[in-house]
Design an enzyme around this catalytic site. Structure first.
Site, PDB file in Angstrom:
ATOM      1  CD  GLN A   1      -2.920  -1.148   2.315  1.00 39.55           C
ATOM      2  OE1 GLN A   1      -2.656  -1.871   3.255  1.00 39.55           O
ATOM      3  NE2 GLN A   1      -3.980  -0.366   2.296  1.00 39.55           N
TER       4      GLN A   1
ATOM      5  CG  ASN B   1      -3.049  -7.539   8.039  1.00 37.55           C
ATOM      6  OD1 ASN B   1      -3.050  -6.827   9.033  1.00 37.55           O
ATOM      7  ND2 ASN B   1      -3.910  -7.366   7.050  1.00 37.55           N
ATOM      8  CD  GLU B   2      -7.523  -6.741   8.774  1.00 39.74           C
ATOM      9  OE1 GLU B   2      -8.210  -6.887   7.739  1.00 39.74           O
ATOM     10  OE2 GLU B   2      -7.407  -5.654   9.344  1.00 39.74           O
TER      11      GLU B   2
ATOM     12  CG  HIS C   1      -0.661  -6.219   5.298  1.00 40.65           C
ATOM     13  ND1 HIS C   1      -0.596  -5.529   6.496  1.00 40.65           N
ATOM     14  CD2 HIS C   1      -1.852  -5.891   4.758  1.00 40.65           C
ATOM     15  CE1 HIS C   1      -1.698  -4.814   6.661  1.00 40.65           C
ATOM     16  NE2 HIS C   1      -2.475  -5.009   5.608  1.00 40.65           N
TER      17      HIS C   1
END
Length: 410
Positions: free
Chosen positions: A32, A165-166, A122
């Site tokens: 990102q 991550n998540e 991620h």
């Protein structure tokens, strides 16, 4: 799952002082902010004609400048991710130059008195991993743990690690809704991917502790606070099921292989199960939407208190590893942060062991399938010039970080 209102709520005009040693910071993820990545997401962006991440924020080249900003804002911790596709662009071939780059990132943080919290995955995958089936393929577990072993042995100064991550969000969006890579709508395949992710976390936990016995290995789990529409009994039952699947199944399958809990909270949902003529209808949201972010999520700060109370049952230290708001005009970000922290403080006053808060995000960034339209950053990015501009709300958060306390409005 009955929600209990907090007792002895501190008056709003109070100065809320957090525990000594509390971590204050912000979070980012490689895809990102770095720019120039080549992975399954960058390939997907081209195929689907979504807005491409491109150079993103050029953080790969400007990380020292960005960390100077973080230091000026009083941050003493920073969460970032390592991009697997940079480290292992081809199976079994590690790029030592890229490993050295991330060592420079860690060194730059430490030189500024900022503690690194490192996420190892991620959401993005090397292209070769995606081609072999990604997380549906059990082989990916071994590939990931080989990468983890390489990174942890190379970057031994890191204390705080988060392997994933998540994973629940990744599976939900990628394998159930099918809106993101790998764009599948299949519950069987979703469950297979989730199980493999959990196995990867457990093995990564063992590897990290074997290499560095003093390391702390935690989670980064997306949690949604849910309340029942009109307190209807079937809505309570539905929430009990959804709460486990969305929020806590992750922990239940880790066999206690986590040293701390990362909670990532953005919004609350009011859940209603529509009852048709003699049959169950679909789930719908009845959010009042009296306060919503630019992305359309209902903002309900008290929700973080209830999630923290639930997470405390695991008896582990807790970090808020993501909490942020899309607010391009920087109109209500200050209020958002202060009200969230007011409820986090309430949880700590009741004995919940919260040790840090990471706002999402340090920088405006590439918000996945939303592209560059959503502005979460404490720092505004001009994507044409790459100029960084500190927002007013970031300065208010800086006061909180430097004083380790929140002055709430009377």
């Amino acid at each position: 799952m009955k929600l209990q209102s907090p007792k002895n709520l501190a008056p709003l005009e109070s100065r809320l002082t957090f525990p000594a040693g509390f971590f204050w910071g912000a979070a980012t993820s490689a895809h990102q902010v770095e720019g120039g990545n080549h992975n399954d997401w960058s390939e997907w962006e081209k195929v689907t004609r979504h807005e491409e991440s491109g150079r993103a924020c050029d953080h790969y080249n400007r990380f020292r400048e960005d960390f100077d900003i973080a230091k000026s804002l009083g941050h003493n911790a920073h969460r970032f991710s390592i991009e697997w596709s940079r480290i292992e662009p081809e199976e079994g071939k590690f790029n030592e130059k890229e490993i050295a780059h991330y060592q420079e990132v860690i060194d730059a943080l430490r030189e500024r008195g900022i503690e690194p919290f490192v996420t190892l995955w991620h959401w993005t995958l090397p292209v070769w991993v995606a081609k072999q089936g990604g997380w549906e393929n059990k082989k990916t577990i071994d590939d990931f743990t080989r990468y983890v072993d390489k990174i942890v042995r190379s970057l031994k100064s890191v204390t705080y690690w988060m392997p994933l991550n998540e994973p629940g969000t990744f599976v939900g969006l990628g394998y159930i809704q099918g809106s993101r890579p790998p764009q599948v709508k299949n519950l069987t395949r979703a469950n297979r991917a989730f199980k493999n992710l959990m196995a990867a976390h457990r093995q990564a936990y063992d590897i990290i502790h074997k290499v560095n016995d003093g390391a702390l290995v935690g989670t980064a789990n997306y949690a949604v606070h849910m309340t029942p529409y009109k307190n209807l009994p079937w809505n309570w039952l539905l929430i009990k099921i959804l709460d486990y699947v969305r929020n806590w199944r992750f922990f239940a399958t880790l066999n206690n292989k986590f040293d701390f809990i990362g909670i990532q909270y953005y919004h609350t949902d009011v859940i209603n199960l529509k009852l048709g003529k003699g049959r169950w209808g679909p789930i719908e949201l009845k959010n009042p939407n009296d306060w919503v972010s630019d992305i359309g999520w209902w903002i309900y700060p008290e929700g973080i208190y209830h999630l923290l109370k639930r997470a405390a049952r695991y008896g582990k230290p807790i970090f808020i590893t993501e909490n942020g708001v899309a607010d391009a005009g920087d109109i209500y970000r200050e209020r958002f942060i202060k009200e969230m922290l007011r409820w986090i403080y309430q949880a700590t006053s009741e004995g919940v062991d919260v040790r840090g808060y990471f706002y999402w995000s340090l920088l405006d960034n590439f918000e996945w399938d939303s592209g560059f339209t959503q502005r979460f950053g404490l720092v505004e990015i001009n994507y044409k010039t790459m100029e960084r501009k500190i927002r007013k709300s970031a300065l208010e958060y800086a006061k909180i970080a430097k004083e380790n306390a929140v002055e709430t409005d009377p």
